[in-house]
Design a protein around this motif. Structure first.
Motif, PDB file in Angstrom:
ATOM      1  N   PRO A 116       0.644  -1.245   0.386  1.00 30.83           N
ATOM      2  CA  PRO A 116       0.233  -0.028  -0.303  1.00 30.83           C
ATOM      3  C   PRO A 116       0.541   1.177   0.318  1.00 30.83           C
ATOM      4  O   PRO A 116       2.056   1.292   0.208  1.00 30.83           O
ATOM      5  N   LEU A 117       0.418   2.327  -0.467  1.00 32.46           N
ATOM      6  CA  LEU A 117       0.880   3.282  -0.560  1.00 32.46           C
ATOM      7  C   LEU A 117       0.911   3.814   0.742  1.00 32.46           C
ATOM      8  O   LEU A 117       0.453   4.813   0.894  1.00 32.46           O
ATOM      9  N   SER A 118       2.499   4.501   0.983  1.00 35.17           N
ATOM     10  CA  SER A 118       1.879   5.757   2.040  1.00 35.17           C
ATOM     11  C   SER A 118       3.595   6.573   1.593  1.00 35.17           C
ATOM     12  O   SER A 118       4.014   6.556   0.955  1.00 35.17           O
ATOM     13  N   GLY A 119       3.133   7.678   2.281  1.00 37.69           N
ATOM     14  CA  GLY A 119       4.287   9.245   1.599  1.00 37.69           C
ATOM     15  C   GLY A 119       2.869  10.119   1.038  1.00 37.69           C
ATOM     16  O   GLY A 119       2.059   9.490   0.489  1.00 37.69           O
ATOM     17  N   THR A 120       4.342  10.985   1.116  1.00 35.18           N
ATOM     18  CA  THR A 120       4.053  12.486  -0.188  1.00 35.18           C
ATOM     19  C   THR A 120       4.814  12.249  -1.405  1.00 35.18           C
ATOM     20  O   THR A 120       6.031  12.717  -0.619  1.00 35.18           O
ATOM     21  N   TRP A 121       4.156  11.688  -2.114  1.00 30.76           N
ATOM     22  CA  TRP A 121       4.803  11.908  -2.910  1.00 30.76           C
ATOM     23  C   TRP A 121       4.532  13.504  -4.774  1.00 30.76           C
ATOM     24  O   TRP A 121       3.447  13.284  -4.806  1.00 30.76           O
ATOM     25  N   ASP A 122       5.852  13.614  -5.155  1.00 32.63           N
ATOM     26  CA  ASP A 122       5.017  14.665  -6.569  1.00 32.63           C
ATOM     27  C   ASP A 122       4.907  13.953  -7.760  1.00 32.63           C
ATOM     28  O   ASP A 122       4.413  14.588  -8.501  1.00 32.63           O
ATOM     29  N   TRP A 123       5.869  12.518  -7.564  1.00 34.03           N
ATOM     30  CA  TRP A 123       5.965  11.844  -8.876  1.00 34.03           C
ATOM     31  C   TRP A 123       5.580  10.206  -7.806  1.00 34.03           C
ATOM     32  O   TRP A 123       6.820   9.908  -7.564  1.00 34.03           O
ATOM     33  N   ILE A 124       5.174   9.339  -8.793  1.00 33.37           N
ATOM     34  CA  ILE A 124       5.219   7.697  -8.316  1.00 33.37           C
ATOM     35  C   ILE A 124       4.582   7.301  -9.802  1.00 33.37           C
ATOM     36  O   ILE A 124       4.148   7.380 -10.581  1.00 33.37           O
ATOM     37  N   CYS A 125       6.316   6.328 -10.035  1.00 34.58           N
ATOM     38  CA  CYS A 125       6.807   6.088 -11.751  1.00 34.58           C
ATOM     39  C   CYS A 125       5.823   4.082 -10.957  1.00 34.58           C
ATOM     40  O   CYS A 125       7.153   3.446  -9.899  1.00 34.58           O
ATOM     41  N   LEU A 126       5.332   3.750 -11.039  1.00 35.92           N
ATOM     42  CA  LEU A 126       4.258   2.449 -10.959  1.00 35.92           C
ATOM     43  C   LEU A 126       5.232   0.952 -12.594  1.00 35.92           C
ATOM     44  O   LEU A 126       4.867   1.055 -13.150  1.00 35.92           O
ATOM     45  N   SER A 127       6.351   0.446 -11.553  1.00 41.16           N
ATOM     46  CA  SER A 127       6.448  -0.422 -12.749  1.00 41.16           C
ATOM     47  C   SER A 127       6.561  -1.809 -12.036  1.00 41.16           C
ATOM     48  O   SER A 127       7.000  -2.713 -11.605  1.00 41.16           O
ATOM     49  N   PRO A 128       4.793  -2.477 -12.182  1.00 42.54           N
ATOM     50  CA  PRO A 128       4.428  -3.345 -11.801  1.00 42.54           C
ATOM     51  C   PRO A 128       5.052  -4.651 -12.198  1.00 42.54           C
ATOM     52  O   PRO A 128       5.395  -4.862 -13.676  1.00 42.54           O
ATOM     53  N   LYS A 129       5.041  -5.730 -11.510  1.00 40.38           N
ATOM     54  CA  LYS A 129       5.329  -7.257 -11.459  1.00 40.38           C
ATOM     55  C   LYS A 129       4.427  -8.386 -11.477  1.00 40.38           C
ATOM     56  O   LYS A 129       3.426  -8.535 -10.557  1.00 40.38           O
ATOM     57  N   LYS A 130       4.647  -8.849 -12.116  1.00 45.78           N
ATOM     58  CA  LYS A 130       3.618 -10.843 -12.391  1.00 45.78           C
ATOM     59  C   LYS A 130       3.589 -10.732 -11.228  1.00 45.78           C
ATOM     60  O   LYS A 130       2.222 -11.633 -10.178  1.00 45.78           O
ATOM     61  N   ASN A 131       4.517 -11.160 -10.681  1.00 45.89           N
ATOM     62  CA  ASN A 131       4.703 -12.388  -9.419  1.00 45.89           C
ATOM     63  C   ASN A 131       3.797 -11.657  -8.121  1.00 45.89           C
ATOM     64  O   ASN A 131       3.872 -12.449  -6.899  1.00 45.89           O
ATOM     65  N   LYS A 132       3.770 -10.170  -7.962  1.00 48.56           N
ATOM     66  CA  LYS A 132       3.194  -9.412  -6.647  1.00 48.56           C
ATOM     67  C   LYS A 132       2.669  -7.883  -7.219  1.00 48.56           C
ATOM     68  O   LYS A 132       3.498  -7.028  -8.057  1.00 48.56           O
ATOM     69  N   LEU A 133       1.423  -8.641  -8.195  1.00 47.95           N
ATOM     70  CA  LEU A 133       0.669  -7.342  -8.412  1.00 47.95           C
ATOM     71  C   LEU A 133       0.939  -6.042  -7.305  1.00 47.95           C
ATOM     72  O   LEU A 133       0.397  -6.315  -6.348  1.00 47.95           O
TER      73      LEU A 133
END
Length: 210
Positions: A116-133
């Motif tokens: 789960p997302l924590s923190g306050t971010w100006d930019w979030i780059c999501l690089s998803p992986k098949k074995n843990k979505l």
């Protein structure tokens, strides 16, 4: 074995297992070519077989470091900080991002989104992986979706992830480094046929910088 006191500090995010920190040029994704200070946090259980920093996986190898020191170091170099890993969202990022933003720094994260997302971010780059979505919180807040293309089936996975991420996220396909000769032409062709996607390359590896 960490002392009880240090473990409590780690649990609340006041100390984090710092693997390394360095000032360099952002090599991939939307912010390619821009200067940034990278903070690499140890610990990851996603287990990508092509990961280029497997030494980051075991958090116990990386000493818990006070976030005040991490912020002090970051503030010497750049106005943009990138928190990466490992998987930084294994840890509570609230205090670290709060203190970085108190220094007027722009704060970015590179994450698989598996926690789960924590923190306050100006930019979030999501690089998803098949074995843990990714979790819903990261899908909903990501500014950028960057899918690594290791084989042809990863194009199918990329489209599945594009359906799940919020509609404002910018979409990137990036060849896995060891497969770049094989996959880059396929990515170029795919993006030309599906122009909602963009091409991302690991330019820092071509430039031979961290």
């Amino acid at each position: 074995m960490l002392s009880k006191e240090i473990q409590l500090e780690v649990n609340k995010g006041a100390m984090l297992p710092l693997m390394e920190e360095f000032y360099t040029i952002q090599g991939e994704g939307f912010h390619t070519g821009t200067a940034a200070y990278f903070i690499r946090i140890g610990g990851c259980d996603v287990g990508c077989h092509w990961c280029d920093v497997k030494e980051s996986w075991n958090a116990a190898l990386h000493p818990p470091t006070g976030i005040d020191l991490i912020v002090e170091n970051a503030n010497k170099y750049a106005d943009t900080v990138v928190v990466t890993g490992g998987e930084p969202l294994m840890w509570d990022m609230t205090l670290l991002t709060q203190k970085l933003k108190e220094q007027k720094l722009k704060v970015h994260i590179e994450t698989s989104g598996a926690y789960p997302l924590s923190g306050t971010w100006d930019w979030i780059c999501l690089s998803p992986k098949k074995n843990k979505l990714p979790t819903e919180t990261v899908y909903d807040n990501a500014h950028e979706l960057k899918v690594i293309i290791y084989n042809k089936h990863d194009f199918v996975f990329a489209e599945e992830q594009a359906e799940k991420v919020n509609p404002n996220a910018i979409l990137f396909l990036q060849p896995e480094w060891s497969k770049k000769e094989e996959m880059t032409p396929l990515i170029v062709d795919y993006v030309m046929k599906n122009p909602k996607w963009r091409v991302s390359l690991q330019t820092h590896k071509y430039l031979n910088i961290p």
